[in-house]
Design a protein around this motif. Structure first.
Motif, mmCIF file in Angstrom:
data_model
loop_
_atom_site.group_PDB
_atom_site.id
_atom_site.type_symbol
_atom_site.label_atom_id
_atom_site.label_comp_id
_atom_site.label_asym_id
_atom_site.label_seq_id
_atom_site.Cartn_x
_atom_site.Cartn_y
_atom_site.Cartn_z
ATOM 1 N N UNK A 1 0.689 -1.184 -0.034
ATOM 2 C CA UNK A 1 0.043 0.178 -0.113
ATOM 3 C C UNK A 1 0.961 1.241 0.128
ATOM 4 N N UNK A 2 2.104 1.038 -0.431
ATOM 5 C CA UNK A 2 2.936 2.152 -0.640
ATOM 6 C C UNK A 2 2.529 3.263 -1.841
ATOM 7 N N UNK A 3 2.782 4.542 -1.399
ATOM 8 C CA UNK A 3 2.544 5.344 -2.452
ATOM 9 C C UNK A 3 3.819 5.273 -3.729
ATOM 10 N N UNK A 4 3.550 4.839 -4.797
ATOM 11 C CA UNK A 4 4.580 4.551 -5.779
ATOM 12 C C UNK A 4 4.490 5.520 -7.069
ATOM 13 N N UNK B 1 -6.445 2.775 2.687
ATOM 14 C CA UNK B 1 -5.356 2.777 1.376
ATOM 15 C C UNK B 1 -6.123 2.065 0.081
ATOM 16 N N UNK C 1 -7.160 2.798 -2.986
ATOM 17 C CA UNK C 1 -6.684 3.424 -4.059
ATOM 18 C C UNK C 1 -5.267 3.085 -4.361
ATOM 19 N N UNK C 2 -4.363 2.798 -3.362
ATOM 20 C CA UNK C 2 -2.944 2.843 -3.414
ATOM 21 C C UNK C 2 -2.719 0.945 -3.512
ATOM 22 N N UNK D 1 -10.978 4.463 1.908
ATOM 23 C CA UNK D 1 -10.063 5.342 1.102
ATOM 24 C C UNK D 1 -8.843 5.797 2.301
ATOM 25 N N UNK E 1 -1.887 5.918 -11.611
ATOM 26 C CA UNK E 1 -2.841 6.056 -10.314
ATOM 27 C C UNK E 1 -4.140 6.421 -10.891
ATOM 28 N N UNK E 2 -5.273 5.658 -10.137
ATOM 29 C CA UNK E 2 -6.764 5.790 -10.671
ATOM 30 C C UNK E 2 -6.998 7.279 -9.628
ATOM 31 N N UNK E 3 -8.315 7.188 -9.555
ATOM 32 C CA UNK E 3 -8.830 8.464 -8.846
ATOM 33 C C UNK E 3 -9.807 7.914 -7.845
#
Lengths: 400, 400
Positions: B130-133, B193, B195-196, B189, B137-139
């Protein structure tokens, strides 16, 4: 408001029960009170009443509008008290318990004053323009995109108008809309009600549908989130980074201008159906965001045709003389202030605000520029001024 | 965790400095610490350290994991202290100042335990999923829609996968994903996480792209927001209404089933490019949301082909025998628990959980049903179990 001002000036602590007239006992939970909570409440005079169980506390205060009001303890250990009447609209506040400044556990939380904390909504006579109604609704979209400037993934909120997903041939103008100092990319959506203001304006045919992009212009690089650092490990790091406070290595507009021009506008124009030209590109902002709008648009008149500055200075004939393309390029200049901000016009002589906004606007109008000067009545340097400013600006923008 | 459990059982107040071994002094701000704040911090043992200025306070505590840890005051009036090691992942917590339970002003805020309050992230060994990479990316989209069932405008969050806006001919499967009791439509959300997790899974080719719909299934009608009441005056009222707590006129699944089937699914299917049939429609949820998923899908097998229950019971052969279409209609049944939840299997005899999930799943598998039983190691009834469950479920769903 005289009483509040007098207290603020003399620095005397204000006892809630010592308010010169007894508060009107029609208190109700606010729109910003958490669902299921009874407090905070607001009455028809605009007073806020808070209440919290703190049986062992020695002193509990409500801290709002730069005044601390002492609460009174009952025999169950519950502390309760009111403040003097506040202006209509939204205000940040906090509680103080034996010297600890903390959020009110009964309120919703908003990002402002460089922190997530309590906010309170005082019902406004004109609140219908940001009311939730059964009209066609747009969307408020959380996006992540990569910024070469910061070498990190950044968060941006994007409002798409009703019907955006229905007609894939239609393209829209776009407004880049900035928050104030100590706020972030969540402000216009949460405190500002941008989506509801736009949905209502569009439903009434008062505004053209357009896209609004809300990024964070308080750019600094706190705690290791510096250019060159790898993207951080998760969304919360992102949120912290995106929420950058205006301290540390703060750069007033240069860094954000690079993000905006080199990273954000290209991202928006390749991911949203915008009309990617100067006549259909606007920038506006409140307070610091207004001053950034002034700096960035004046330096990039080939990119922006519509300019909005809300409680954030104005543009003078001196500026125009230094930017000879202005009259040709700029189709709308909108300048606004809350009426309470204009009570002391000394703030406009010298300093960052660039002269009296009324005088400046009158001069520009005489020079043939399409300038609108708007005054939000009975409001100060706060969100009700900026909600109204957005409403007025959105009614005018892209129509010229 | 033995120490923590023993303290909880005996009810003894735990003094931070009395933790049996000295904490490792590698504390750092957490991913859930507000940008610009130094506290709360977390160390490599999973201990949380909080710190707050409260010069006149008599007693300040950290309240986490059902234990209250006393903080210690220094000569500047700053109270600081740690808790025992916590499980990896996300936990709700609060501070207690002279008897007042308040959010930590240094943390980000999340909706859980029927309130907005502090949360803390303990870095997990598997946090990469679940890291931001820097991947496509979706929305995460905030939408308003009108529900005939509640006669009000409701808020719903919708995840659209990367590329959704690029190819207007493509249609997607859809997952209706529910939160737990005392949580709301923001949970998946913010804490989850979602989305991620999805962006990363899709980038690695481990999940098919699909749409996720996150609404609020804690349906009640607090404070006058009853069916028949006019839509309230602004977005915050909406947020309060949408955040309904499970108290008052709470209706376990019937009211939400009506919203889901009569209002939400039709809204989604006419506003998003979903494949609007049973094979491409899934429902899943955590805890209460899992139990609601069980009730709603079993009663509507013509509408859902994929079912996920995270820490929220399981489906037994008895259920299957009462729903003879199950084997034909259901292409995936996913059941999961945190390993700590399974330590006391007595919770599954009787009560709302419907029998031992491992025994139930084994029986269904023997009967030829595509059931997956997943155990999240070293986690309890908390978000790390549910993040992992979503990751596993999303890797399987719509592939059969």
């Amino acid at each position: 408001m005289f009483f509040l001002s007098a207290v603020a000036l003399t620095g005397v602590t204000c006892f809630a029960q010592a308010n010169q007239t007894a508060p009107k006992e029609d208190f109700k939970p606010s729109a910003t009170t958490q669902q299921g909570q009874q407090y905070p409440q607001v009455n028809s005079e605009g007073r806020v009443r808070v209440s919290i169980l703190a049986p062992q506390a020695l002193k509990v205060q409500l801290d709002i509008g730069a005044v601390k009001y002492d609460l009174v303890k009952d025999d169950k250990g519950v502390w309760t008290g009111d403040c003097a009447p506040q202006d209509e609209g939204f205000h940040y506040y906090q509680l103080n318990i034996d010297g600890a400044s903390v959020p009110d556990p009964g309120s919703l939380y908003f990002y402002g004053a460089s922190r997530w904390g309590s906010g309170i909504e005082i019902p406004a006579k004109d609140q219908d323009f940001y009311a939730l109604k059964d009209v066609p609704h747009g969307q408020l979209r959380e996006n992540q995109y990569f910024s070469k400037t910061t070498n990190s993934v950044r968060r941006v909120y994007i409002y798409t108008p009703p019907g955006y997903d229905k007609d894939n041939a239609k393209r829209y103008p776009v407004l880049y809309l900035q928050h104030g100092m100590g706020e972030n990319e969540t402000g216009w959506g949460n405190q500002g009600h941008t989506n509801l203001i736009m949905d209502n304006l569009i439903a009434e045919g008062k505004a053209l549908p357009f896209i609004i992009v809300m990024e964070n212009s308080s750019v600094n690089f706190p705690r290791g989130d510096r250019p060159g650092a790898a993207p951080a490990g998760n969304a919360d790091s992102l949120k912290r980074r995106a929420g950058g406070s205006p301290m540390g290595g703060f750069d007033f507009a240069g860094q954000f201008q690079k993000i905006l021009l080199n990273d954000l506008i290209p991202y928006i124009e390749s991911n949203y159906r915008v009309i990617a030209d100067q006549p259909h590109r606007a920038m506006a902002g409140l307070s610091m965001g207004g001053m950034q709008t002034r700096l960035i648009t004046l330096a990039n008149l080939d990119k922006f045709s519509q300019i909005g500055m809300f409680s954030g200075g104005s543009i003078s004939m001196d500026d125009i003389n230094k930017a000879p393309d202005f009259k040709d390029k700029v189709k709308l200049l909108f300048v606004s202030y809350g009426s309470r901000e204009l009570e002391n016009r000394k703030m406009f002589s010298g300093g960052p605000f660039g002269g009296d906004p009324q005088v400046n606007s009158d001069a520009l109008k005489a020079a043939g520029i399409n300038v609108h000067f708007y005054i939000s009545q009975q409001t100060a340097h706060e969100w009700q001024s900026w909600r109204r400013s957005l409403y007025e600006f959105a009614s005018l923008v892209f129509k010229n």
